[in-house]
Write a protein that holds these residues in place. Structure first.
Motif, mmCIF file in Angstrom:
data_model
loop_
_atom_site.group_PDB
_atom_site.id
_atom_site.type_symbol
_atom_site.label_atom_id
_atom_site.label_comp_id
_atom_site.label_asym_id
_atom_site.label_seq_id
_atom_site.Cartn_x
_atom_site.Cartn_y
_atom_site.Cartn_z
ATOM 1 N N PRO A 84 18.418 -38.061 27.480
ATOM 2 C CA PRO A 84 18.044 -38.309 26.084
ATOM 3 C C PRO A 84 19.255 -38.726 25.248
ATOM 4 C CG PRO A 84 18.281 -35.953 26.459
ATOM 5 C CD PRO A 84 18.530 -36.625 27.793
ATOM 6 N N TYR A 85 19.016 -39.689 24.355
ATOM 7 C CA TYR A 85 20.011 -40.116 23.377
ATOM 8 C C TYR A 85 19.294 -40.257 22.044
ATOM 9 C CZ TYR A 85 23.546 -41.009 26.931
ATOM 10 O OH TYR A 85 24.458 -40.862 27.953
ATOM 11 N N GLY A 86 19.353 -39.204 21.241
ATOM 12 C CA GLY A 86 18.651 -39.230 19.959
ATOM 13 C C GLY A 86 17.151 -39.323 20.164
ATOM 14 N N GLU A 87 16.554 -40.378 19.655
ATOM 15 C CA GLU A 87 15.102 -40.553 19.725
ATOM 16 C C GLU A 87 14.657 -41.452 20.871
ATOM 17 O OE1 GLU A 87 12.917 -38.844 17.835
ATOM 18 O OE2 GLU A 87 14.750 -37.798 17.219
ATOM 19 N N ARG A 90 17.243 -42.798 28.011
ATOM 20 C CA ARG A 90 17.911 -43.846 28.791
ATOM 21 C C ARG A 90 17.484 -43.687 30.240
ATOM 22 N NH1 ARG A 90 23.905 -44.737 28.553
ATOM 23 N NH2 ARG A 90 23.247 -46.802 29.198
ATOM 24 N N GLU A 104 16.246 -48.433 27.464
ATOM 25 C CA GLU A 104 15.912 -47.328 26.565
ATOM 26 C C GLU A 104 14.439 -47.384 26.193
ATOM 27 O OE1 GLU A 104 18.569 -47.515 23.255
ATOM 28 O OE2 GLU A 104 20.270 -46.745 24.408
ATOM 29 N N PRO A 106 11.609 -45.455 23.619
ATOM 30 C CA PRO A 106 11.470 -44.511 22.506
ATOM 31 C C PRO A 106 10.648 -43.286 22.906
ATOM 32 C CG PRO A 106 10.928 -46.753 21.824
ATOM 33 C CD PRO A 106 11.024 -46.777 23.319
ATOM 34 N N THR A 114 8.540 -40.061 29.097
ATOM 35 C CA THR A 114 8.425 -39.397 27.795
ATOM 36 C C THR A 114 7.438 -38.232 27.861
ATOM 37 O OG1 THR A 114 6.762 -41.021 27.100
ATOM 38 C CG2 THR A 114 9.055 -41.431 26.464
ATOM 39 N N LYS A 118 8.827 -34.529 26.991
ATOM 40 C CA LYS A 118 8.353 -33.824 25.794
ATOM 41 C C LYS A 118 7.482 -32.620 26.139
ATOM 42 C CE LYS A 118 6.685 -37.495 23.721
ATOM 43 N NZ LYS A 118 6.076 -38.371 22.673
#
Length: 198
Positions: A84-87, A90, A104, A106, A114, A118
């Protein structure tokens, strides 16, 4: 699986009169022996991974070793650690994509990585049909048309309740993940990753 044993049949004077065949069903024995060998190989892989990881100095090195060990243990065509890199996440480029390196995605996009990241749950898809049935979105359909991958697993890497990334595995042919394989994958990061997360 069966084992055949052939032996001669002789009369009272010792002359060969025929051949007898004994057929034995050894399926259970074969499966048990195969499972035992696979367990030994995976235990050896975990121990070797621990030794290799003791010499790593960065997150990228840890990710590289983890991917190599899992790929070898399951004969996977692809194994990579998603970070993860912020929102965004990768992701190492999937099989069949033209551009090497990373891309990347989102966190808001509906994808295998994702969802696993999550929800903090492992996902196993044995075929493209199962993948799309479980995540039926247009971007997933487009991905399945573009990639050479045909079976997937995504295992979240979690310590102290927080996901640090996930292990993504893929194969060029449809395949199921049996109970032992799932147990190996889900125990893998606990053995070699958690001590280094700190």
């Amino acid at each position: 699986r069966f084992r055949a044993t052939w032996y001669p049949v002789r009369d009272a004077e010792g002359y060969l009169t025929g051949v007898a065949v004994s057929i034995e069903d050894i399926t259970l024995h074969w499966r048990t022996e195969r499972a035992r060998r696979q367990q030994e190989e995976r235990t050896t892989a975990l121990q070797a991974a621990t030794t290799r990881l003791a010499r790593t100095m960065s997150v990228s090195e840890v990710a590289h070793v983890m991917a190599e060990v899992v790929s070898d243990a399951l004969c996977a065509d692809y194994a990579g650690v998603v970070l993860p890199y912020g929102e965004v996440l990768r992701v190492p480029q999937p099989l069949g994509w033209q551009d090497p390196g990373w891309y990347e995605t989102p966190m808001t996009r509906n994808t295998l990585v994702t969802w696993a990241f999550k929800q903090q749950l492992p996902y196993y898809f044995a075929s493209p049909e199962e993948f799309y049935q479980r995540i039926p979105y247009p971007n997933v359909a487009a991905f399945l048309r573009a990639t050479e991958e045909r079976a997937w697993a995504a295992i979240p890497l979690i310590t102290t309740g927080q996901p640090l990334g996930l292990l993504r595995i893929a194969f060029r042919s449809p395949r199921t993940f049996d109970r032992d394989e799932r147990a190996f994958l889900e125990a893998f990061f606990l053995w070699v990753y958690t001590p280094r997360a700190h």
